[in-house]
Write a protein that holds these residues in place. Sequence first.
Motif, mmCIF file in Angstrom:
data_model
loop_
_atom_site.group_PDB
_atom_site.id
_atom_site.type_symbol
_atom_site.label_atom_id
_atom_site.label_comp_id
_atom_site.label_asym_id
_atom_site.label_seq_id
_atom_site.Cartn_x
_atom_site.Cartn_y
_atom_site.Cartn_z
ATOM 1 N N ALA A 90 0.850 -1.187 0.000
ATOM 2 C CA ALA A 90 0.000 0.000 0.000
ATOM 3 C C ALA A 90 0.885 1.237 0.000
ATOM 4 O O ALA A 90 1.775 1.370 0.835
ATOM 5 C CB ALA A 90 -0.908 -0.005 1.229
ATOM 6 N N LEU A 91 0.658 2.161 -0.928
ATOM 7 C CA LEU A 91 1.389 3.424 -0.940
ATOM 8 C C LEU A 91 0.712 4.405 0.002
ATOM 9 O O LEU A 91 -0.317 4.111 0.616
ATOM 10 C CB LEU A 91 1.468 3.970 -2.365
ATOM 11 N N ASN A 92 1.275 5.596 0.112
ATOM 12 C CA ASN A 92 0.770 6.572 1.084
ATOM 13 C C ASN A 92 -0.706 6.884 0.882
ATOM 14 O O ASN A 92 -1.475 6.959 1.815
ATOM 15 C CB ASN A 92 1.579 7.874 0.984
ATOM 16 N N GLU A 93 -1.082 7.092 -0.372
ATOM 17 C CA GLU A 93 -2.471 7.407 -0.665
ATOM 18 C C GLU A 93 -3.280 6.118 -0.756
ATOM 19 O O GLU A 93 -2.738 5.022 -0.762
ATOM 20 C CB GLU A 93 -2.575 8.172 -1.993
ATOM 21 N N ASN A 94 -4.618 6.253 -0.799
ATOM 22 C CA ASN A 94 -5.477 5.086 -0.935
ATOM 23 C C ASN A 94 -5.730 4.740 -2.392
ATOM 24 O O ASN A 94 -6.617 3.944 -2.690
ATOM 25 C CB ASN A 94 -6.820 5.339 -0.243
ATOM 26 N N VAL A 95 -4.950 5.329 -3.301
ATOM 27 C CA VAL A 95 -5.188 5.133 -4.729
ATOM 28 C C VAL A 95 -5.100 3.663 -5.110
ATOM 29 O O VAL A 95 -5.945 3.141 -5.845
ATOM 30 C CB VAL A 95 -4.187 5.956 -5.565
ATOM 31 N N ILE A 96 -4.077 2.974 -4.624
ATOM 32 C CA ILE A 96 -3.899 1.566 -4.965
ATOM 33 C C ILE A 96 -5.091 0.751 -4.484
ATOM 34 O O ILE A 96 -5.664 -0.048 -5.220
ATOM 35 C CB ILE A 96 -2.595 1.022 -4.361
ATOM 36 N N GLU A 97 -5.455 0.974 -3.234
ATOM 37 C CA GLU A 97 -6.585 0.239 -2.657
ATOM 38 C C GLU A 97 -7.870 0.495 -3.446
ATOM 39 O O GLU A 97 -8.604 -0.439 -3.794
ATOM 40 C CB GLU A 97 -6.764 0.659 -1.200
ATOM 41 N N ASN A 98 -8.149 1.747 -3.728
ATOM 42 C CA ASN A 98 -9.377 2.093 -4.451
ATOM 43 C C ASN A 98 -9.371 1.535 -5.865
ATOM 44 O O ASN A 98 -10.400 1.072 -6.367
ATOM 45 C CB ASN A 98 -9.545 3.622 -4.495
ATOM 46 N N THR A 99 -8.203 1.580 -6.515
ATOM 47 C CA THR A 99 -8.093 1.047 -7.874
ATOM 48 C C THR A 99 -8.343 -0.451 -7.893
ATOM 49 O O THR A 99 -9.076 -0.967 -8.741
ATOM 50 C CB THR A 99 -6.702 1.350 -8.468
ATOM 51 N N LEU A 100 -7.755 -1.161 -6.938
ATOM 52 C CA LEU A 100 -7.940 -2.604 -6.875
ATOM 53 C C LEU A 100 -9.394 -2.971 -6.614
ATOM 54 O O LEU A 100 -9.934 -3.907 -7.207
ATOM 55 C CB LEU A 100 -7.031 -3.200 -5.793
ATOM 56 N N HIS A 101 -10.046 -2.212 -5.739
ATOM 57 C CA HIS A 101 -11.464 -2.458 -5.462
ATOM 58 C C HIS A 101 -12.306 -2.245 -6.723
ATOM 59 O O HIS A 101 -13.241 -2.996 -7.000
ATOM 60 C CB HIS A 101 -11.960 -1.539 -4.344
ATOM 61 N N SER A 102 -11.974 -1.213 -7.488
ATOM 62 C CA SER A 102 -12.769 -0.903 -8.682
ATOM 63 C C SER A 102 -12.665 -2.004 -9.725
ATOM 64 O O SER A 102 -13.603 -2.237 -10.492
ATOM 65 C CB SER A 102 -12.315 0.433 -9.289
ATOM 66 N N TYR A 103 -11.520 -2.712 -9.759
ATOM 67 C CA TYR A 103 -11.354 -3.796 -10.718
ATOM 68 C C TYR A 103 -12.125 -5.050 -10.301
ATOM 69 O O TYR A 103 -12.378 -5.929 -11.118
ATOM 70 C CB TYR A 103 -9.876 -4.151 -10.883
ATOM 71 N N GLY A 104 -12.452 -5.133 -9.011
ATOM 72 C CA GLY A 104 -13.176 -6.313 -8.539
ATOM 73 C C GLY A 104 -12.332 -7.572 -8.550
ATOM 74 O O GLY A 104 -12.848 -8.684 -8.680
ATOM 75 N N ILE A 105 -11.014 -7.418 -8.416
ATOM 76 C CA ILE A 105 -10.098 -8.553 -8.436
ATOM 77 C C ILE A 105 -9.541 -8.769 -7.027
ATOM 78 O O ILE A 105 -9.189 -7.806 -6.349
ATOM 79 C CB ILE A 105 -8.949 -8.295 -9.423
#
Length: 332
Positions: free
Chosen positions: A134-149
């Motif tokens: 996880a990087l500082n921002e929640n971008v990675i987390e949010n992106t992964l959630h959006s892919y549904g993977i």
Amino acid sequence: MKAVTQIEVIALATIKEVAQLAGCSVATVSRAINNNGYVKAQTRAQIESAISELNYQPNEAARTLYKRKSKMIGLLLPDISNPFFTLIARGVEDVALAHGYQVLIGNSDNDIDKAKNYLSTFVAHNCTGMISTALNENVIENTLHSYGIPFVFVDRIHDGNKGISTNHFEGGQLQAQLIIEGQAQHVLIVHSDLNVSAFQSRVNGVETVLNQHNVSYCRCEEDQIDDEAQFIKQIRQNHIDSIICSNDLIAIKILGVIQQHGFKVPKEIQLVGYDDIPFAKMTFPQITTIDQSAYRIGELAVSKLLNLYEEGGEHHVDQVAITVKRRESTRF
């Protein structure tokens, strides 16, 4: 023959007609039909209306092919040049290969845009799941959630999210206890980016123990080592006799600098690292460090991703035990 011709027209042209009628791209129609990726609610409604009006029937064979998951896992790491993350990758790969999966590795360099590009690449290869820090921002987390993977975080995780990590606060406490056992009086804490929660937790652990023992200390960022003259001046002015580092790479760099300026390790300055990378045993003296079992972190991460072992709950965070590797860079 006429019926066959009609079916061919539907199979070849209808998705384009749906896109034209809905006023969007073919790619957007595809995302809506396959439930893959974000589509605005209004656009989705327009697509559904166009499908109904044109009596569009998706090509199920193509959909099955599109939605099929490959036997590949995406692994996104922040700095593959750091042997700690190389060991995580090795742990992931060994378990993945044993279960018929291959690993695609991306190196983000702690850059959000670069990380997002790698995630898109993993999606394009239909990876069955992803492992990431996880990087500082929640971008990675949010992106992964959006892919549904499915995904699992390693080492650097967000509170409340599933992942494999160690207790970084405890690790910092152990670092401080090591130098206190060596009669530390004046300590320098050399830290990495404190916006990364793992590094901040380690520093918090160090300072908690030093304060309990009334040991004086000061901080500096790892970049300050590059100004060698100023760094040595700080050591002399503050009478530093012990240095605690956020990782082994910093410790190795500092060891070289202080030895070049005549300091004896550990007699005059003792040194503690973190991670127990292989290079920590290739210096003279060998570096005392905290082993957070990088290889094991990788093994457990892919095991969790592939459901190879039972977990305590959907958002359970598995903590790997840490151990002290006491070597010749500290006094004892």
